[in-house]
Design a protein around this motif. Structure first.
Motif, mmCIF file in Angstrom:
data_model
loop_
_atom_site.group_PDB
_atom_site.id
_atom_site.type_symbol
_atom_site.label_atom_id
_atom_site.label_comp_id
_atom_site.label_asym_id
_atom_site.label_seq_id
_atom_site.Cartn_x
_atom_site.Cartn_y
_atom_site.Cartn_z
ATOM 1 N N TYR A 182 0.830 -1.205 0.000
ATOM 2 C CA TYR A 182 0.000 0.000 0.000
ATOM 3 C C TYR A 182 0.871 1.263 0.000
ATOM 4 N N LEU A 183 1.882 1.298 0.861
ATOM 5 C CA LEU A 183 2.768 2.463 0.930
ATOM 6 C C LEU A 183 3.596 2.595 -0.351
ATOM 7 N N LEU A 184 4.005 1.473 -0.919
ATOM 8 C CA LEU A 184 4.770 1.499 -2.162
ATOM 9 C C LEU A 184 3.935 2.085 -3.305
ATOM 10 N N LYS A 185 2.647 1.809 -3.312
ATOM 11 C CA LYS A 185 1.782 2.416 -4.336
ATOM 12 C C LYS A 185 1.853 3.936 -4.263
ATOM 13 N N GLY A 186 1.839 4.478 -3.061
ATOM 14 C CA GLY A 186 1.955 5.922 -2.898
ATOM 15 C C GLY A 186 3.327 6.433 -3.325
ATOM 16 N N ALA A 187 4.380 5.738 -2.895
ATOM 17 C CA ALA A 187 5.743 6.152 -3.245
ATOM 18 C C ALA A 187 5.962 6.084 -4.752
ATOM 19 N N ALA A 188 5.298 5.139 -5.428
ATOM 20 C CA ALA A 188 5.462 4.965 -6.872
ATOM 21 C C ALA A 188 4.841 6.105 -7.673
ATOM 22 N N ALA A 189 4.165 7.019 -7.004
ATOM 23 C CA ALA A 189 3.629 8.200 -7.685
ATOM 24 C C ALA A 189 4.728 9.239 -7.931
ATOM 25 N N ALA A 190 5.945 8.947 -7.513
ATOM 26 C CA ALA A 190 7.084 9.853 -7.724
ATOM 27 C C ALA A 190 7.337 10.029 -9.218
ATOM 28 N N PRO A 191 7.978 11.141 -9.597
ATOM 29 C CA PRO A 191 8.296 11.348 -11.015
ATOM 30 C C PRO A 191 9.076 10.171 -11.597
ATOM 31 N N ASP A 192 8.670 9.755 -12.787
ATOM 32 C CA ASP A 192 9.274 8.591 -13.434
ATOM 33 C C ASP A 192 9.066 8.752 -14.937
ATOM 34 N N HIS A 193 10.057 9.326 -15.626
ATOM 35 C CA HIS A 193 9.984 9.583 -17.055
ATOM 36 C C HIS A 193 9.641 8.293 -17.792
ATOM 37 N N GLY A 194 8.533 8.309 -18.482
ATOM 38 C CA GLY A 194 8.104 7.145 -19.241
ATOM 39 C C GLY A 194 7.350 6.115 -18.418
ATOM 40 N N GLY A 195 7.193 6.355 -17.117
ATOM 41 C CA GLY A 195 6.497 5.387 -16.269
ATOM 42 C C GLY A 195 7.144 4.015 -16.297
ATOM 43 N N LEU A 196 8.466 3.964 -16.332
ATOM 44 C CA LEU A 196 9.190 2.699 -16.511
ATOM 45 C C LEU A 196 9.257 1.839 -15.248
ATOM 46 N N ARG A 197 9.163 2.474 -14.107
ATOM 47 C CA ARG A 197 9.354 1.774 -12.832
ATOM 48 C C ARG A 197 10.621 0.905 -12.903
ATOM 49 N N PRO A 198 11.775 1.560 -13.023
ATOM 50 C CA PRO A 198 13.032 0.815 -13.180
ATOM 51 C C PRO A 198 13.595 0.317 -11.852
ATOM 52 N N TRP A 199 12.741 -0.232 -11.032
ATOM 53 C CA TRP A 199 13.123 -0.681 -9.706
ATOM 54 C C TRP A 199 12.220 -1.839 -9.288
ATOM 55 N N ARG A 200 12.709 -2.565 -8.318
ATOM 56 C CA ARG A 200 11.888 -3.573 -7.659
ATOM 57 C C ARG A 200 12.407 -3.729 -6.243
ATOM 58 N N TRP A 201 11.558 -4.217 -5.374
ATOM 59 C CA TRP A 201 11.897 -4.388 -3.965
ATOM 60 C C TRP A 201 11.856 -5.864 -3.605
ATOM 61 N N ILE A 202 12.824 -6.306 -2.845
ATOM 62 C CA ILE A 202 12.855 -7.660 -2.299
ATOM 63 C C ILE A 202 12.694 -7.519 -0.787
ATOM 64 N N LEU A 203 11.651 -8.135 -0.237
ATOM 65 C CA LEU A 203 11.382 -8.039 1.194
ATOM 66 C C LEU A 203 11.940 -9.269 1.908
ATOM 67 N N LEU A 204 12.734 -9.018 2.935
ATOM 68 C CA LEU A 204 13.329 -10.085 3.737
ATOM 69 C C LEU A 204 12.879 -9.918 5.180
ATOM 70 N N ARG A 205 12.378 -10.991 5.750
ATOM 71 C CA ARG A 205 11.925 -10.996 7.141
ATOM 72 C C ARG A 205 12.416 -12.266 7.833
ATOM 73 N N ASP A 206 12.463 -12.214 9.121
ATOM 74 C CA ASP A 206 12.619 -13.369 9.995
ATOM 75 C C ASP A 206 13.654 -14.376 9.500
ATOM 76 N N ALA A 207 13.213 -15.604 9.238
ATOM 77 C CA ALA A 207 14.128 -16.689 8.885
ATOM 78 C C ALA A 207 14.892 -16.394 7.604
ATOM 79 N N GLU A 208 14.213 -15.806 6.598
ATOM 80 C CA GLU A 208 14.889 -15.491 5.338
ATOM 81 C C GLU A 208 15.983 -14.446 5.558
ATOM 82 N N LEU A 209 15.679 -13.461 6.378
ATOM 83 C CA LEU A 209 16.648 -12.409 6.679
ATOM 84 C C LEU A 209 17.855 -12.982 7.412
ATOM 85 N N ALA A 210 17.600 -13.818 8.390
ATOM 86 C CA ALA A 210 18.691 -14.438 9.138
ATOM 87 C C ALA A 210 19.516 -15.357 8.240
#
Length: 182
Positions: free
Chosen positions: A25-53
């Protein structure tokens, strides 16, 4: 203005962190940032708990194998400082015609917007970079493609009870602007 002037990097982070749904939900808001061409040249990998350790342990072992002890926290400890680590991967599009620097600016804007939104929701965050961002082992563990780049990560959680960020003093930056008149 309040979010901008009171946001700080928070190093003491505990649970809870935002759920995957709240992060999205928060990423949807952040993705409203300026982005020439609407390319979204990024992605996020979320690490928690066991995966993070597990990632921290594997990177720590990799650093030991290389004899990497260049000061600071051991590589494994660098990875486990908060209940959620959101890794930012830069994925530029060469075919788009949009200069890579503009795509990098778009990814940076999303990260900063996300930090402000997290802060406004009562979460703390701190931007991390370091040896793990340059590690081939990190790239392999996280599935980073050959044309992608690890920019860093946000450690995210709830600020410790002692953290009470003061409002930043507004600096006079008028010497950094010029008004042209014809």
């Amino acid at each position: 203005m309040t979010a901008i002037l009171t946001r700080r990097s928070i190093h003491e982070l505990a649970g809870p962190a935002p759920s995957d749904q709240e992060f999205a939900y928060l990423l949807k808001g952040a993705a409203a940032a300026p982005d020439h061409g609407g390319l979204r040249p990024w992605r996020w990998i979320l690490l928690r708990d066991a995966e993070l350790a597990a990632v921290g342990d594997r990177l720590g072992a990799d650093a030991e194998d290389r004899g990497d002890s260049a000061g600071g926290a051991p590589a494994g400890e660098e990875s486990v400082r908060a209940p959620l680590k959101a890794v930012l991967v830069f994925s530029p599009s060469a075919e788009s015609g949009v200069p890579e620097w503009e795509q990098l600016a778009a990814a940076s804007n999303v990260a900063y917007g996300l930090m402000l939104l997290l802060h406004a929701r009562g979460f703390g965050s701190v931007w991390r970079k370091g040896r793990w961002c340059r590690s081939e082992r990190s790239r392999e563990l996280l599935g980073i493609g050959p044309d992608e780049q690890l920019l860093g990560s946000l450690d995210i959680g709830t600020p410790g009870a002692r953290v009470r960020p003061d409002r930043r003093r507004v600096e006079d930056v008028t010497d950094r602007m010029c008004v042209l008149r014809t």
